[in-house]
Write an enzyme that holds these catalytic residues in place. Structure first.
Site, PDB file in Angstrom:
ATOM      1  N   GLN A   1      25.719  -7.338  28.636  1.00  0.00           N
ATOM      2  CA  GLN A   1      24.752  -8.022  27.784  1.00  0.00           C
ATOM      3  C   GLN A   1      24.702  -9.513  28.070  1.00  0.00           C
ATOM      4  O   GLN A   1      23.817 -10.204  27.605  1.00  0.00           O
ATOM      5  CB  GLN A   1      25.011  -7.745  26.310  1.00  0.00           C
ATOM      6  N   GLY A   2      25.677  -9.996  28.867  1.00  0.00           N
ATOM      7  CA  GLY A   2      25.669 -11.423  29.174  1.00  0.00           C
ATOM      8  C   GLY A   2      25.844 -12.192  27.901  1.00  0.00           C
ATOM      9  O   GLY A   2      26.710 -11.866  27.118  1.00  0.00           O
ATOM     10  N   CYS A   3      25.003 -13.150  27.659  1.00  0.00           N
ATOM     11  CA  CYS A   3      25.300 -14.000  26.530  1.00  0.00           C
ATOM     12  C   CYS A   3      24.073 -14.494  25.852  1.00  0.00           C
ATOM     13  O   CYS A   3      22.983 -14.034  26.094  1.00  0.00           O
ATOM     14  CB  CYS A   3      26.085 -15.173  26.988  1.00  0.00           C
ATOM     15  N   VAL A   4      24.335 -15.482  25.000  1.00  0.00           N
ATOM     16  CA  VAL A   4      23.325 -15.927  24.089  1.00  0.00           C
ATOM     17  C   VAL A   4      22.962 -17.373  24.315  1.00  0.00           C
ATOM     18  O   VAL A   4      23.836 -18.160  24.463  1.00  0.00           O
ATOM     19  CB  VAL A   4      23.886 -15.806  22.684  1.00  0.00           C
TER      20      VAL A   4
ATOM     21  N   MET B   1      29.493 -18.480  30.860  1.00  0.00           N
ATOM     22  CA  MET B   1      29.048 -18.287  29.491  1.00  0.00           C
ATOM     23  C   MET B   1      30.134 -17.506  28.755  1.00  0.00           C
ATOM     24  O   MET B   1      30.905 -16.810  29.388  1.00  0.00           O
ATOM     25  CB  MET B   1      27.734 -17.514  29.467  1.00  0.00           C
TER      26      MET B   1
END
Lengths: 409, 105
Positions: free
Chosen positions: B102-105, A157
């Site tokens: 926060q990782g992603c969206v 990601m």
């Protein structure tokens, strides 16, 4: 005459060219847009090509048709941006100076970032559908495929349109059912995320869809390499997953131009102020769409909402007013779920997708986080909206900022 | 918010076991957290990652991704998985006393 230069005539750049042309005095401002490609692609349509719902011709139009005549359009690639000198050098060595620069250089897939991905199996039994070429090749393959293990993996990601992999899986389930070979196809979704989607509530609901449709989920899997000779994925911690057909979402990165110009992060995305869309480094540079490093989705709806904020902020900046912190990360995505149905999600930086009705509270006609036929029609109608309203910067009946009305916690 | 005493210091955590106040972090706290995560004694290889992550966090305000630790910090991704097995970005951020990536969206 003051000069504003837009790099990139994709969704975001085209919307900005239209909005600037509508809002600026043409005797004071010269607007120029540069892109290396003549063709504008309706990217949400790529998803439908492998399943023969759309053909390539259904998703292309000439870029020129969507750029107002008052805007100068230059068809060229860009060698380098020199933000310290407020100028851009084209590959034919022409120099374009600017007072303001808008970066709309987008994102692209980089399969070569993963060992073994773009090698012997590429477009043979390994495909992607993020380019028109890939989508067409996959369509040709699927037409004659008799079944086996279909694995869809997300390498890392962030990716453009984070719901597209799910939509592909749902459509695959439908398509193989229609073809009468669903019982011969084992479908597995392999993702680095902890679940089906990035946000908890939607991940749970979409996860239950996977289960219902008999699609296996392998979460928190980080693909290290592809052993294309033996048809298996190998994770960084040596877990292997075998496939007969691999549909991959490769690493997404910003434009190489951003890297050449030293303006990006490790993925070539441009550090951008999260709420104003101004570059973090250069006061006269704004960034929009997939090119930003923002934690918002990389999607056309996001570019559209950002364009409203960017236009307003641009007008404020030239008048010496402080910028408004108005971009809230708003995204709005239809999710095709197969068998003529779809879902819709509407969310922003702070509020995850919630169930409800949209855009009119309690009325709809669209339903949030629920599967309906109306949502599917919304998705199919959206192509018309895209070409006829969205790209042209027309007002749509949806505010740039997300609205809580109609949503249920 | 759970509070735990580690190496003689009161340390605040969130519900997922990430420290909420990076100022409470010490090398001793890191070592104790590493043991809890099943990593054992921290080696020079671990410290290289942790130091990079803490410095990068000071500059950027968020824990670096695996790609960033590789590209900017110079640690090959494969090594990172050996040092911090199963989810190195999360695990290393936890031991480095940073919030959850926060990782992603």
């Amino acid at each position: 005459m003051k000069k504003i230069l837009i790099l990139g005539a994709g969704t975001a750049g085209t919307i900005m060219a239209n909005k600037l042309s509508q809002n600026l005095n043409h005797e004071e401002w010269q607007i120029t847009i540069v892109d290396k490609h003549e063709t504008h692609y309706y990217q949400p349509g790529f998803l439908f090509i492998p399943f023969d719902i759309y053909s390539r011709n259904d998703v292309v139009k000439p870029k020129r048709d969507y750029i107002p005549t008052s805007v100068e359009m230059i068809l060229s690639s860009v060698e380098v941006i020199e933000p310290e000198n407020n100028r851009v050098k084209l590959t034919d060595n022409r120099i374009l100076g600017y007072d303001y620069l808008i970066l709309a250089t987008g994102s692209q897939i980089k399969p070569e970032e993963t060992v073994g991905l773009k090698e012997g199996g590429w477009y043979k039994n390994i495909f992607e559908f993020y380019t028109p070429e890939g989508a067409v090749e996959l369509q040709k393959f699927l037409k004659h495929w008799q079944g086996g293990r279909l694995v869809l993996n997300i390498i890392e990601m962030p990716i453009k349109c984070p719901v597209a992999p799910l939509e592909f899986l749902f459509l695959a389930d439908w398509w193989f059912t229609e073809k009468g070979i669903r019982d011969k196809v084992d479908i597995t979704f392999v993702t680095p995320l902890p679940g089906a989607f990035t946000k908890p509530r939607a991940a749970q609901i979409l996860g239950s869809f996977l289960e219902k449709k008999n699609i296996n989920l392998v979460a928190e899997y980080n693909t290290g390499s592809v052993d294309w000779e033996n048809n298996k994925l190998v994770s960084f911690d040596e877990q292997e997953i075998e496939y007969d057909l691999l549909v991959t979402i490769p690493t997404n990165m910003g434009s190489d131009l951003i890297e050449r110009s030293g303006m990006g992060d490790e993925l070539n995305f441009v550090p951008t102020h999260k709420h104003t869309l101004q570059s973090k480094k250069y006061e006269n540079v704004f960034v929009i769409g997939d090119a930003t490093d923002l934690p918002s989705s990389k999607a056309g709806s996001v570019a559209h909402f950002q364009a409203d904020v960017l236009m307003e902020n641009f007008l404020r900046h030239i008048d010496g007013l402080p910028l408004l912190e108005d971009f809230d990360g708003h995204a709005n995505c239809f999710i095709e779920s197969g068998f003529g149905k779809g879902l819709l999600i509407d969310f922003n930086y702070d509020v995850e997708p919630l169930p409800g009705k949209f855009p009119l509270p309690g009325v709809g006609p669209f339903s949030l986080l629920q599967e309906t036929k109306m949502n599917h029609w919304g998705k199919m109608m959206f192509r018309w909206v895209y070409w006829n309203l969205l790209l042209k910067g027309s007002e749509l009946p949806i505010e740039a900022q997300m609205n809580m009305a109609g949503k249920m916690r | 918010m759970p509070v735990k005493e580690i190496a003689g210091i009161q340390v605040d955590f969130d519900d997922e076991g990430f420290m909420t106040n990076p100022d409470q972090w010490t090398k001793e706290v890191a070592q104790a957290l590493a043991k809890e995560e099943g990593i054992g004694e921290l080696t020079d290889g671990h410290w290289k990652v942790i130091d990079f992550m803490r410095n990068d966090f000071k500059e950027k305000g968020q824990p670096p991704t695996i790609r960033r630790i590789n590209k900017v910090g110079g640690v090959p991704t494969k090594d990172l998985y050996t040092l911090f097995p199963k989810g190195p970005a999360k695990k290393a951020a936890k031991i480095a006393g940073l919030g959850k990536p926060q990782g992603c969206v």
